[in-house]
Design a protein around this motif. Structure first.
Motif, PDB file in Angstrom:
ATOM      1  N   PRO A  76       0.836  -1.195   0.000  1.00 21.27           N
ATOM      2  CA  PRO A  76       0.000   0.000   0.000  1.00 21.27           C
ATOM      3  C   PRO A  76       0.876   1.251   0.000  1.00 21.27           C
ATOM      4  O   PRO A  76       2.094   1.162   0.179  1.00 21.27           O
ATOM      5  CB  PRO A  76      -0.778  -0.076   1.323  1.00 21.27           C
ATOM      6  CG  PRO A  76      -0.228  -1.208   2.095  1.00 21.27           C
ATOM      7  CD  PRO A  76       0.847  -1.862   1.304  1.00 21.27           C
ATOM      8  N   GLU A  77       0.228   2.377  -0.222  1.00 22.45           N
ATOM      9  CA  GLU A  77       0.877   3.682  -0.044  1.00 22.45           C
ATOM     10  C   GLU A  77       0.254   4.329   1.184  1.00 22.45           C
ATOM     11  O   GLU A  77      -0.971   4.345   1.312  1.00 22.45           O
ATOM     12  CB  GLU A  77       0.627   4.538  -1.285  1.00 22.45           C
ATOM     13  CG  GLU A  77       1.082   5.988  -1.158  1.00 22.45           C
ATOM     14  CD  GLU A  77       0.998   6.714  -2.502  1.00 22.45           C
ATOM     15  OE1 GLU A  77       1.610   6.226  -3.472  1.00 22.45           O
ATOM     16  OE2 GLU A  77       0.306   7.741  -2.575  1.00 22.45           O
ATOM     17  N   TYR A  78       1.060   4.799   2.096  1.00 19.62           N
ATOM     18  CA  TYR A  78       0.567   5.515   3.274  1.00 19.62           C
ATOM     19  C   TYR A  78       1.131   6.935   3.257  1.00 19.62           C
ATOM     20  O   TYR A  78       2.360   7.115   3.243  1.00 19.62           O
ATOM     21  CB  TYR A  78       1.003   4.824   4.577  1.00 19.62           C
ATOM     22  CG  TYR A  78       0.373   3.471   4.852  1.00 19.62           C
ATOM     23  CD1 TYR A  78      -0.887   3.132   4.358  1.00 19.62           C
ATOM     24  CD2 TYR A  78       1.034   2.538   5.626  1.00 19.62           C
ATOM     25  CE1 TYR A  78      -1.454   1.895   4.620  1.00 19.62           C
ATOM     26  CE2 TYR A  78       0.462   1.294   5.904  1.00 19.62           C
ATOM     27  CZ  TYR A  78      -0.776   0.985   5.399  1.00 19.62           C
ATOM     28  OH  TYR A  78      -1.346  -0.247   5.661  1.00 19.62           O
ATOM     29  N   ALA A  79       0.234   7.928   3.267  1.00 17.59           N
ATOM     30  CA  ALA A  79       0.659   9.339   3.296  1.00 17.59           C
ATOM     31  C   ALA A  79       1.748   9.612   2.256  1.00 17.59           C
ATOM     32  O   ALA A  79       2.806  10.168   2.554  1.00 17.59           O
ATOM     33  CB  ALA A  79       1.140   9.729   4.697  1.00 17.59           C
ATOM     34  N   HIS A  80       1.453   9.175   1.026  1.00 15.03           N
ATOM     35  CA  HIS A  80       2.362   9.370  -0.107  1.00 15.03           C
ATOM     36  C   HIS A  80       3.719   8.728   0.107  1.00 15.03           C
ATOM     37  O   HIS A  80       4.734   9.189  -0.458  1.00 15.03           O
ATOM     38  CB  HIS A  80       2.535  10.861  -0.439  1.00 15.03           C
ATOM     39  CG  HIS A  80       1.337  11.456  -1.097  1.00 15.03           C
ATOM     40  ND1 HIS A  80       1.305  12.748  -1.629  1.00 15.03           N
ATOM     41  CD2 HIS A  80       0.099  10.945  -1.315  1.00 15.03           C
ATOM     42  CE1 HIS A  80       0.112  12.988  -2.139  1.00 15.03           C
ATOM     43  NE2 HIS A  80      -0.640  11.911  -1.950  1.00 15.03           N
ATOM     44  N   ALA A 112      -3.886   4.501  -8.622  1.00 11.49           N
ATOM     45  CA  ALA A 112      -3.860   5.908  -8.192  1.00 11.49           C
ATOM     46  C   ALA A 112      -2.704   6.192  -7.243  1.00 11.49           C
ATOM     47  O   ALA A 112      -2.339   7.354  -7.020  1.00 11.49           O
ATOM     48  CB  ALA A 112      -5.187   6.258  -7.510  1.00 11.49           C
ATOM     49  N   SER A 113      -2.132   5.169  -6.665  1.00  9.06           N
ATOM     50  CA  SER A 113      -1.026   5.359  -5.721  1.00  9.06           C
ATOM     51  C   SER A 113       0.271   5.434  -6.511  1.00  9.06           C
ATOM     52  O   SER A 113       0.786   4.410  -6.963  1.00  9.06           O
ATOM     53  CB  SER A 113      -0.964   4.197  -4.730  1.00  9.06           C
ATOM     54  OG  SER A 113      -2.190   4.064  -4.044  1.00  9.06           O
ATOM     55  N   ILE A 114       0.788   6.642  -6.678  1.00  9.23           N
ATOM     56  CA  ILE A 114       1.967   6.806  -7.539  1.00  9.23           C
ATOM     57  C   ILE A 114       3.247   7.089  -6.741  1.00  9.23           C
ATOM     58  O   ILE A 114       4.346   6.880  -7.236  1.00  9.23           O
ATOM     59  CB  ILE A 114       1.759   7.940  -8.569  1.00  9.23           C
ATOM     60  CG1 ILE A 114       1.388   9.241  -7.859  1.00  9.23           C
ATOM     61  CG2 ILE A 114       0.698   7.547  -9.581  1.00  9.23           C
ATOM     62  CD1 ILE A 114       1.410  10.454  -8.783  1.00  9.23           C
ATOM     63  N   HIS A 115       3.079   7.548  -5.501  1.00  6.13           N
ATOM     64  CA  HIS A 115       4.272   7.971  -4.750  1.00  6.13           C
ATOM     65  C   HIS A 115       5.058   6.780  -4.202  1.00  6.13           C
ATOM     66  O   HIS A 115       6.283   6.740  -4.327  1.00  6.13           O
ATOM     67  CB  HIS A 115       3.867   8.917  -3.616  1.00  6.13           C
ATOM     68  CG  HIS A 115       3.148  10.133  -4.104  1.00  6.13           C
ATOM     69  ND1 HIS A 115       3.794  11.201  -4.682  1.00  6.13           N
ATOM     70  CD2 HIS A 115       1.827  10.437  -4.139  1.00  6.13           C
ATOM     71  CE1 HIS A 115       2.919  12.122  -5.033  1.00  6.13           C
ATOM     72  NE2 HIS A 115       1.711  11.683  -4.717  1.00  6.13           N
ATOM     73  N   ALA A 116       4.352   5.829  -3.570  1.00  2.45           N
ATOM     74  CA  ALA A 116       5.062   4.682  -2.989  1.00  2.45           C
ATOM     75  C   ALA A 116       5.797   3.867  -4.056  1.00  2.45           C
ATOM     76  O   ALA A 116       6.970   3.514  -3.845  1.00  2.45           O
ATOM     77  CB  ALA A 116       4.100   3.805  -2.182  1.00  2.45           C
ATOM     78  N   PRO A 117       5.174   3.591  -5.216  1.00  9.08           N
ATOM     79  CA  PRO A 117       5.928   2.857  -6.241  1.00  9.08           C
ATOM     80  C   PRO A 117       7.167   3.620  -6.719  1.00  9.08           C
ATOM     81  O   PRO A 117       8.222   3.030  -6.951  1.00  9.08           O
ATOM     82  CB  PRO A 117       4.911   2.677  -7.380  1.00  9.08           C
ATOM     83  CG  PRO A 117       3.586   2.776  -6.720  1.00  9.08           C
ATOM     84  CD  PRO A 117       3.754   3.738  -5.588  1.00  9.08           C
ATOM     85  N   ALA A 118       7.031   4.952  -6.862  1.00 13.09           N
ATOM     86  CA  ALA A 118       8.192   5.758  -7.288  1.00 13.09           C
ATOM     87  C   ALA A 118       9.301   5.679  -6.241  1.00 13.09           C
ATOM     88  O   ALA A 118      10.484   5.535  -6.569  1.00 13.09           O
ATOM     89  CB  ALA A 118       7.766   7.203  -7.519  1.00 13.09           C
TER      90      ALA A 118
END
Ligand SMILES: Cc1cc2nc3c(=O)[nH]c(=O)nc-3n(C[C@H](O)[C@H](O)[C@H](O)COP(=O)(O)O)c2cc1C
Length: 180
Positions: A76-80, A112-118
């Motif tokens: 998951p992504e948590y808080a970007h 939609a979660s782009i920050h954690a993968p980056a």
């Protein structure tokens, strides 16, 4: 071929965990997907503890990685950002010889979660993982509480996951880890 599945969510009913369990169901012949279940039991990373005799949970993690031909990460992504539990596990692997050159893919369950993968790309590249981008998988599971069997039974989701696994296995077969 043995692939280690690392889930960044500690939730009992987790979409990322379900995606990785579905990967185990859909793995090509000759490929085994094994879940790493020790994330919650790892101590907080502390270089002072990273001695010749590190905590047993850390040794288990490193041995599990060392015994694998590749790594699947779904988080998951948590808080970007990357969940602390997953970053903690990766921090324990930074200096570990077992991790170097490990073929790795990300299985994303929320487009939609782009920050954690980056961030994971940056972290894993820094750790000298071998990212097999062509085999990364994105499954639109957000808002769809599907378990592993339901994911595996859905033609589109199963096709995306099985295709990524097949590309990943082929990439590993073509270029096994340096220590293999
Ligand atoms: C505290 C918290 C913060 C979150 N922050 C984000 C975020 O910044 N971006 C995002 O896309 N999703 C965010 N989410 C949603 C989770 O990433 C999403 O629900 C994820 O699919 C949960 O994975 P799981 O089912 O494997 O536990 C957040 C969820 C929680 C609980």
């Amino acid at each position: 071929m043995r692939l280690l599945a690392l889930c960044g969510s500690l939730r009992a009913v987790s979409s990322n965990s379900a995606a990785l369990q579905a990967a185990a169901l859909l793995a090509p012949a000759g490929v085994e997907v094994v879940a790493y279940g020790g994330l919650a039991g790892l101590p907080h990373f502390n270089p002072d503890l990273d001695t010749d005799a590190p905590p047993a949970a850390v040794t288990s993690l490193r041995e599990a990685v060392g015994a694998s031909d590749g790594l699947l990460i779904s988080s998951p992504e948590y808080a970007h950002g990357v969940p602390g539990a997953l970053k903690n596990a990766l921090d324990w692997l930074v200096a570990s010889l077992e991790f170097h050159d490990t073929p790795t893919i990300l299985v994303s369950t929320s487009p939609a979660s782009i920050h954690a993968p980056a961030q994971l790309r940056e972290i894993l590249t820094t750790m000298s993982a071998r990212l097999v981008e062509a085999a990364f998988v994105t499954l639109p599971l957000r808002g769809r509480p599907l378990d592993a069997a339901a994911i595996a039974a859905d033609p589109e989701l199963a096709s995306a996951l099985a295709g990524g696994l097949a590309r990943f296995a082929a990439a590993i077969a073509a270029q096994p880890r340096a220590d293999r």
